[in-house]
Scaffold this motif. Structure first.
Motif, PDB file in Angstrom:
ATOM      1  N   PRO A  48       0.821  -1.191   0.000  1.00  0.00           N
ATOM      2  CA  PRO A  48       0.000   0.000   0.000  1.00  0.00           C
ATOM      3  C   PRO A  48       0.865   1.254   0.000  1.00  0.00           C
ATOM      4  O   PRO A  48       2.070   1.199   0.165  1.00  0.00           O
ATOM      5  N   GLU A  49       0.246   2.410  -0.137  1.00  0.00           N
ATOM      6  CA  GLU A  49       0.972   3.655  -0.263  1.00  0.00           C
ATOM      7  C   GLU A  49       1.952   3.817   0.894  1.00  0.00           C
ATOM      8  O   GLU A  49       1.672   3.520   2.036  1.00  0.00           O
TER       9      GLU A  49
ATOM     10  N   ARG B 104      -3.536  -3.166   4.814  1.00  0.00           N
ATOM     11  CA  ARG B 104      -4.098  -3.898   3.686  1.00  0.00           C
ATOM     12  C   ARG B 104      -5.582  -4.162   3.888  1.00  0.00           C
ATOM     13  O   ARG B 104      -6.026  -4.530   4.956  1.00  0.00           O
TER      14      ARG B 104
ATOM     15  N   LEU C 190      -2.724   3.677  -6.838  1.00  0.00           N
ATOM     16  CA  LEU C 190      -1.528   4.310  -6.302  1.00  0.00           C
ATOM     17  C   LEU C 190      -1.403   5.769  -6.699  1.00  0.00           C
ATOM     18  O   LEU C 190      -0.470   6.441  -6.252  1.00  0.00           O
TER      19      LEU C 190
ATOM     20  N   LEU D 222      -4.030  -0.144  -9.400  1.00  0.00           N
ATOM     21  CA  LEU D 222      -3.765  -0.471  -8.002  1.00  0.00           C
ATOM     22  C   LEU D 222      -4.105   0.673  -7.046  1.00  0.00           C
ATOM     23  O   LEU D 222      -3.893   0.558  -5.846  1.00  0.00           O
TER      24      LEU D 222
ATOM     25  N   ARG E 181      -4.800  -7.151  -8.090  1.00  0.00           N
ATOM     26  CA  ARG E 181      -5.021  -6.079  -7.132  1.00  0.00           C
ATOM     27  C   ARG E 181      -4.766  -6.516  -5.697  1.00  0.00           C
ATOM     28  O   ARG E 181      -4.600  -5.679  -4.813  1.00  0.00           O
TER      29      ARG E 181
ATOM     30  N   ARG F 272       1.936  -4.057  -5.934  1.00  0.00           N
ATOM     31  CA  ARG F 272       1.851  -2.648  -5.547  1.00  0.00           C
ATOM     32  C   ARG F 272       3.252  -2.083  -5.277  1.00  0.00           C
ATOM     33  O   ARG F 272       3.575  -0.958  -5.673  1.00  0.00           O
ATOM     34  N   SER F 273       4.059  -2.855  -4.595  1.00  0.00           N
ATOM     35  CA  SER F 273       5.415  -2.419  -4.295  1.00  0.00           C
ATOM     36  C   SER F 273       6.218  -2.195  -5.573  1.00  0.00           C
ATOM     37  O   SER F 273       6.896  -1.174  -5.736  1.00  0.00           O
TER      38      SER F 273
END
Length: 396
Positions: free
Chosen positions: A2-3, A69, A395, A393, A363, A369-370
């Motif tokens: 995640p962000e 998450r 982001l 995703l 997703r 995501r990373s």
């Protein structure tokens, strides 16, 4: 992941709740203070899962408390389906003496062959990455299989074990690790009531996989190794026996690599079993063969930041040799290697290929995501592909 701002905020909050300094946390996690500081400030993009595992362990929290998450099934399904799965796993009727709480406890149990077919269809959805359909169907499947088990006992123990395994695997993707561990434990218990030792061993592999995602590396490796030792086959053993044993070794490989240790012994032993088989074998809703060993070897060497070994193994893995989303997960490992080698275009190609298999599955992958965040950071002018992946995703 995640962000980064979410991770940094959670990390700072939990560290302060533990009354720990950045220096103290860094020392306990085996990291530099600079890493902790940059994470908290949101200045480190696409942080590795292994780094976050070390921090979660040092803080004595679940990994998801750092990453924040959440389910991302999309609009066609919702949290209601996940809650229904939770309720199926935590049904009060499981308490001793309270079986009458099951509202569907009337009528004849579903025949064993029908349950096996239904569980098999559930696994097909899983390997296809169709998590929405699976999440909607799984609570009813677990309830139906459990009711049949109450009447038929050992005759449907394997189906019940596989239904619980399926729930455990799905819940890992949703970040519900405590529920996943509970479901995996119930899978082991159900399998122990049957007379199939290979099924029993396979459920231990699932349990070890959940422990890995909880960052309980030593326990994950030990569970897989002990189960493998119990069923260690002879060279002339049936293919299914070799497949279950080989998969347990591959399960032990991941926590060993995450702990920074050379995985060669696991790779060599599993590769010998794979050569004995010579092709992919589907057994107990898992798959094993030469490509499986190479795929897991790529993962191990990518984790250990050894791109030479990783890419050498990856050259031998072809589409169709791995089952469903296994190949997609392999593509993420290859993308990781390209990111480490500062090859963003090659990485985004692999990421796009992985997404093409199943957008829902994609997703739910923290590593996706990373990697997308990291590619965006190191690319001077992001391509339409990477911009699309960023939007996919969430982001941006």
């Amino acid at each position: 992941m995640p962000e980064t701002s979410t991770i940094g905020t959670n990390l700072k909050r939990i560290r302060r709740e533990r009354a720990m300094s950045q220096e103290g946390l860094a020392e306990r996690a085996g990291l530099s203070r600079d890493t902790v500081a940059k994470l908290e400030q949101g200045r480190r993009q696409g942080e590795r899962t292994t780094t976050l595992m070390k921090l979660a362990t040092a803080l004595d929290v679940d990994l998801t408390e750092l990453t924040g998450r959440r389910e991302r099934l999309g609009g066609d399904r919702g949290d209601a389906s996940v809650l229904a799965l939770r309720d199926a796993l935590l049904a009060p009727s499981l308490l001793p003496g309270l079986a009458g709480l099951d509202v569907d406890d009337d009528g004849a149990p579903t025949p064993p062959h029908e349950l096996r077919a239904a569980v098999g269809r559930g696994w097909d959805l899983y390997w296809a990455g169709d998590f929405g359909s699976l999440t909607a169907a799984l609570p009813g499947l677990i309830g139906e299989t459990r009711l049949a088990h109450r009447t038929l006992g050992a005759a449907v123990a394997a189906s019940l074990a596989q239904a619980y395994q399926l729930a455990a695997c799905l819940l890992v993707h949703f970040g519900k690790l405590d529920l996943a561990a509970l479901s995996a434990e119930r899978a082991v218990t159900a399998a122990a009531e049957g007379d199939d030792e290979w099924q029993w061993a396979t459920t231990h592999g699932t349990y070890a996989w959940v422990l890995l995602h909880q960052a309980r590396l030593e326990e994950a490796e030990r569970v897989a190794v002990l189960a493998a030792a119990r069923i260690e086959p002879s060279f002339s053993a049936p293919e299914a026996h070799l497949a279950v044993w080989g998969n347990l070794l591959m399960t032990a490989l991941a926590p060993a690599a995450a702990a920074g240790r050379d995985p060669s012994d696991y790779i060599d032993s599993a590769a010998a079993a794979a050569r004995r088989i010579g092709h992919r074998v589907d057994a107990y809703q898992t798959a094993f063969g030469p490509a499986t060993v190479r795929m897991q070897a790529v993962h191990a060497w990518a984790t250990l930041k050894d791109p030479g070994h990783a890419l050498a193994e990856a050259r031998h893995v072809r589409p169709g040799e791995l089952r469903g989303i296994s190949y997609s997960r392999h593509l993420l490992d290859v993308a990781q290697v390209h990111v480490d080698a500062r090859q963003p275009r090659a990485a985004e190609t692999r990421l796009a290929e992985a997404r093409a298999t199943s957008r829902v599955w994609f997703r739910h992958q923290a590593i996706a995501r990373s990697l997308v965040a990291e590619v965006r950071e190191i690319t001077t002018r992001p391509s339409p592909t990477i911009r699309s992946l960023v939007g996919e995703l969430g982001l941006d």
